[in-house]
Design a protein around this motif. Structure first.
Motif, PDB file in Angstrom:
ATOM      1  N   GLY A   1       0.787  -1.228   0.000  1.00 22.42           N
ATOM      2  CA  GLY A   1       0.000   0.000   0.000  1.00 22.42           C
ATOM      3  C   GLY A   1       0.814   1.271   0.000  1.00 22.42           C
ATOM      4  O   GLY A   1       0.253   2.359  -0.161  1.00 22.42           O
ATOM      5  N   THR A   2       2.131   1.141   0.198  1.00 20.88           N
ATOM      6  CA  THR A   2       2.992   2.324   0.150  1.00 20.88           C
ATOM      7  C   THR A   2       2.993   2.886  -1.273  1.00 20.88           C
ATOM      8  O   THR A   2       3.152   2.154  -2.244  1.00 20.88           O
ATOM      9  CB  THR A   2       4.429   1.969   0.555  1.00 20.88           C
ATOM     10  OG1 THR A   2       4.424   1.470   1.893  1.00 20.88           O
ATOM     11  CG2 THR A   2       5.340   3.182   0.463  1.00 20.88           C
ATOM     12  N   THR A   3       2.789   4.193  -1.376  1.00 18.05           N
ATOM     13  CA  THR A   3       2.847   4.846  -2.683  1.00 18.05           C
ATOM     14  C   THR A   3       4.273   5.293  -2.946  1.00 18.05           C
ATOM     15  O   THR A   3       4.853   6.046  -2.167  1.00 18.05           O
ATOM     16  CB  THR A   3       1.907   6.057  -2.734  1.00 18.05           C
ATOM     17  OG1 THR A   3       0.557   5.608  -2.525  1.00 18.05           O
ATOM     18  CG2 THR A   3       1.992   6.744  -4.091  1.00 18.05           C
ATOM     19  N   ILE A   4       4.839   4.796  -4.017  1.00 18.54           N
ATOM     20  CA  ILE A   4       6.204   5.167  -4.410  1.00 18.54           C
ATOM     21  C   ILE A   4       6.115   6.144  -5.569  1.00 18.54           C
ATOM     22  O   ILE A   4       5.505   5.846  -6.602  1.00 18.54           O
ATOM     23  CB  ILE A   4       7.012   3.928  -4.815  1.00 18.54           C
ATOM     24  CG1 ILE A   4       7.207   3.015  -3.601  1.00 18.54           C
ATOM     25  CG2 ILE A   4       8.368   4.340  -5.406  1.00 18.54           C
ATOM     26  CD1 ILE A   4       7.984   1.760  -3.892  1.00 18.54           C
ATOM     27  N   THR A   5       6.686   7.309  -5.349  1.00 22.60           N
ATOM     28  CA  THR A   5       6.686   8.353  -6.376  1.00 22.60           C
ATOM     29  C   THR A   5       8.105   8.589  -6.859  1.00 22.60           C
ATOM     30  O   THR A   5       9.022   8.770  -6.052  1.00 22.60           O
ATOM     31  CB  THR A   5       6.099   9.665  -5.829  1.00 22.60           C
ATOM     32  OG1 THR A   5       4.752   9.428  -5.414  1.00 22.60           O
ATOM     33  CG2 THR A   5       6.111  10.752  -6.895  1.00 22.60           C
ATOM     34  N   ASN A   6       8.279   8.583  -8.142  1.00 19.44           N
ATOM     35  CA  ASN A   6       9.576   8.808  -8.768  1.00 19.44           C
ATOM     36  C   ASN A   6       9.472  10.070  -9.624  1.00 19.44           C
ATOM     37  O   ASN A   6       8.607  10.174 -10.492  1.00 19.44           O
ATOM     38  CB  ASN A   6       9.936   7.590  -9.619  1.00 19.44           C
ATOM     39  CG  ASN A   6      11.298   7.735 -10.278  1.00 19.44           C
ATOM     40  OD1 ASN A   6      11.468   8.576 -11.146  1.00 19.44           O
ATOM     41  ND2 ASN A   6      12.236   6.908  -9.888  1.00 19.44           N
ATOM     42  N   THR A   7      10.340  11.053  -9.341  1.00 20.11           N
ATOM     43  CA  THR A   7      10.278  12.345 -10.035  1.00 20.11           C
ATOM     44  C   THR A   7      11.572  12.615 -10.779  1.00 20.11           C
ATOM     45  O   THR A   7      12.657  12.494 -10.215  1.00 20.11           O
ATOM     46  CB  THR A   7      10.025  13.483  -9.033  1.00 20.11           C
ATOM     47  OG1 THR A   7       8.781  13.233  -8.355  1.00 20.11           O
ATOM     48  CG2 THR A   7       9.954  14.831  -9.745  1.00 20.11           C
ATOM     49  N   ALA A   8      11.431  12.989 -12.056  1.00 20.54           N
ATOM     50  CA  ALA A   8      12.581  13.380 -12.885  1.00 20.54           C
ATOM     51  C   ALA A   8      12.521  14.891 -13.131  1.00 20.54           C
ATOM     52  O   ALA A   8      11.467  15.442 -13.481  1.00 20.54           O
ATOM     53  CB  ALA A   8      12.568  12.643 -14.210  1.00 20.54           C
ATOM     54  N   THR A   9      13.641  15.559 -12.896  1.00 13.96           N
ATOM     55  CA  THR A   9      13.728  17.016 -13.115  1.00 13.96           C
ATOM     56  C   THR A   9      14.757  17.293 -14.195  1.00 13.96           C
ATOM     57  O   THR A   9      15.875  16.778 -14.136  1.00 13.96           O
ATOM     58  CB  THR A   9      14.139  17.735 -11.819  1.00 13.96           C
ATOM     59  OG1 THR A   9      13.175  17.444 -10.800  1.00 13.96           O
ATOM     60  CG2 THR A   9      14.209  19.242 -12.034  1.00 13.96           C
ATOM     61  N   VAL A  10      14.373  18.094 -15.168  1.00 14.41           N
ATOM     62  CA  VAL A  10      15.260  18.454 -16.275  1.00 14.41           C
ATOM     63  C   VAL A  10      15.613  19.942 -16.174  1.00 14.41           C
ATOM     64  O   VAL A  10      14.729  20.802 -16.188  1.00 14.41           O
ATOM     65  CB  VAL A  10      14.610  18.160 -17.639  1.00 14.41           C
ATOM     66  CG1 VAL A  10      15.548  18.571 -18.768  1.00 14.41           C
ATOM     67  CG2 VAL A  10      14.243  16.688 -17.740  1.00 14.41           C
ATOM     68  N   ASP A  11      16.893  20.214 -15.996  1.00 15.44           N
ATOM     69  CA  ASP A  11      17.408  21.586 -16.048  1.00 15.44           C
ATOM     70  C   ASP A  11      18.148  21.775 -17.371  1.00 15.44           C
ATOM     71  O   ASP A  11      18.888  20.887 -17.807  1.00 15.44           O
ATOM     72  CB  ASP A  11      18.363  21.843 -14.874  1.00 15.44           C
ATOM     73  CG  ASP A  11      17.643  21.789 -13.526  1.00 15.44           C
ATOM     74  OD1 ASP A  11      16.650  22.512 -13.370  1.00 15.44           O
ATOM     75  OD2 ASP A  11      18.071  20.979 -12.658  1.00 15.44           O
TER      76      ASP A  11
END
Length: 343
Positions: free
Chosen positions: A32-42
């Protein structure tokens, strides 16, 4: 070209991607743990920093159901005939990434020597022994991830069982839904079909003593092995002397002295017999020879007669000879012998 290269090319500059993930626990990330993966482009255009671009993806961790049951310590519990509250201890560990219930049942083998009586399961109160203060259970309630719980299988052994007999059993657990303290949850089943956005269930248990893999069931075997004394007793008599022939081929005539020999043997491989007491009422036609007395803890000559190696012991009272022997190990014997005169 990989996706990172594509982003950099589209931006016509340089790009850097940063990703973050959730930490794992001992048996894996909790269901039930929500895993969020975020990619940031500079990136830059013409040497000027531009507004960063962010993309995220999230999913929920599915439930992996797994547990084991292990017999504690000795491979068998040694019991004696007539024993009550004989204990086999088991440790049950929840290897799932979620809290579960476990239904418990004891299955006795149909191919062993006997079934134990009054079999019940108790939750250990922490001291590892059965002392009557434990709670009888049919399921374990709300077992957290990574927790180990000890239970005691307790049974009685009938007095009729003999040395070396074995009663085999399996303690079997079935995974149930957690979340409702105080009541046994429904049996957990594996989610069929393709993965979805919700929290799904995978049964990951191994094969136990009488079950297969990935079925939400696991069993561990135990046994009771009877350790009993296997006694046999023989009683013989011989004429020691008579008033006519004395000791030369004496006959059992009035006035003759008779020697009784009682031999108690314990078979090889048997448990030691303790507190062995012989009671032998003397017939009214005989008079006990108080001068000779009673001799105990001797040996026999193999033909039913006692060797003259006993020591004084026992008692004669109210017309009966009574003697308590030393402990008799397996493959050993003890004797009692005394004399009387024919009236």
């Amino acid at each position: 070209m990989n996706s990172r290269s594509k982003i950099a090319a589209l931006a016509a500059g340089t790009a850097m991607i940063a990703m973050q993930t959730a930490p794992a626990v001992a048996e894996g990330t909790s269901a039930g743990t929500t895993i969020t993966n975020t990619a940031t482009v500079d990136y830059r255009v013409g040497g000027v920093d531009q507004t960063e671009i962010v993309a995220s993806d999230s999913f929920d961790v599915d439930r992996k159901v797994n547990f084991v049951i292990a017999r504690v310590s000795d491979p068998t519990t040694t019991v004696v005939p007539g024993q009550t509250n004989a204990v086999i201890a088991f440790d049950i560990t929840n290897l799932s990434n979620a809290t579960i219930d476990l239904g418990l049942v004891v299955n006795q083998s149909g191919s062993d020597d006997f079934d134990a009586d009054n079999v019940a399961i108790y939750l250990d109160d922490g001291n590892g022994t059965f002392d009557g203060t434990e709670t009888a259970i049919t399921f374990l309630d709300e077992i957290p991830e990574d927790q180990t719980v000890r239970v005691l299988v307790v049974a009685n052994i009938a007095l009729t069982h003999t040395n070396g007999e074995v009663a085999s059993l399996v303690l079997s657990g079935t995974a149930g839904e957690g979340g409702a303290a105080g009541s046994q949850g429904a049996v957990i089943t594996s989610t069929a079909g393709a993965n979805t956005a919700g929290v799904e269930t995978v049964l990951a248990d191994g094969a136990g003593a009488d079950d297969g893999t990935n079925d939400g069931v696991f069993g561990a075997g135990g046994s009771y092995t009877v350790s009993a004394a296997t006694l046999d007793v023989t009683k013989t008599s011989r004429v020691i002397s008579d008033p006519v022939n004395n000791t030369a081929n004496p006959k059992a005539i009035p006035g003759a002295t008779i020697e009784y020999c009682v031999t108690v043997g314990n078979a090889a491989g048997s448990a030691t017999a303790t507190n062995v007491t012989i009671t032998d009422p003397l017939p009214g036609d005989l008079t006990f020879d108080a001068v000779f007395g009673i001799r105990i803890n001797g040996t026999s000559d193999g033909s039913g007669n006692c060797n003259a190696d006993g020591v004084t012991g026992g008692s004669f009272s109210a017309g009966s000879v009574t003697a308590t022997l030393d402990d008799i190990p397996g493959n050993d014997e003890r004797t009692v012998y005394f004399r009387a005169t024919i009236n």
